[in-house]
Enzyme design. Structure first.
Site: not given
Ligand code: UDP
Length: 140
Positions: A11, A51, A59, A87, A93, A104, A114, A117, A128
């Site tokens: 990112k 997204y 968010f 993952r 996250t 992370r 973070n 992705h 994707e």
């Molecule tokens: N995100 C955020 N605030 C939150 C949760 C998620 O800004 O409270 C952003 C963060 O960059 C995250 C992305 O949205 O990586 C997608 O969220 P997801 O829950 O799918 O998390 P991931 O799969 O990336 O761990």
């Protein structure tokens, strides 16, 4: 175990700190092979489309603004159990909850910025990958 492909992004917070190599090295050391990679500066509209699943989340605006604020490296990773493996090496996250040794934990600045992705399931991985890559750009 099945050989899978998953979709990964480095990112804008990470490209800004010149962490593309360090993150890619962690992915490779986790047993994942980079079979496609390119640097893109996505538009706000592309970020919103990518997204779309989060469009009703609080968010969403912040996330899509951040993702279109600078360059991202989009990648296809291949390996045994690649979706779950990626993952695992990414970490939670929220970096405050991420395990030691994860990308992370090491690099993420916040729950939003973070660093990486990774697709969460076979269906999303296929969608994707197809969003960002033509078949001829993936060289296994
Ligand atoms: N995100 C955020 N605030 C939150 C949760 C998620 O800004 O409270 C952003 C963060 O960059 C995250 C992305 O949205 O990586 C997608 O969220 P997801 O829950 O799918 O998390 P991931 O799969 O990336 O761990």
């Amino acid at each position: 175990m099945a050989i899978e492909r998953t979709f990964s992004m480095i990112k804008p917070d990470a490209t800004a700190r010149n962490l593309t190599g360090a993150i890619t090295q962690m992915l490779e050391e986790a047993g994942l092979r980079v079979v496609a990679s390119k640097r893109v500066w996505m538009s706000k509209r592309q970020a919103e489309a990518f997204y779309a699943v989060h469009k009703d989340r609080p968010f969403f605006q912040e996330l899509t603004e951040f993702m279109s604020s600078g360059p991202t490296v989009v990648q296809v990773l291949e390996g045994e159990n690649a979706i779950a493996r990626n993952r695992e090496i990414m970490g939670a996250t929220n970096p405050a909850e991420a395990a030691e040794g994860t990308i992370r934990k090491k690099f993420a600045k916040s729950i939003g910025e973070n660093s990486v992705h990774g697709s969460d399931a076979p269906e999303t991985a296929a969608e994707e990958i197809a969003f960002w890559f033509a078949g001829c750009e993936i060289v296994g």
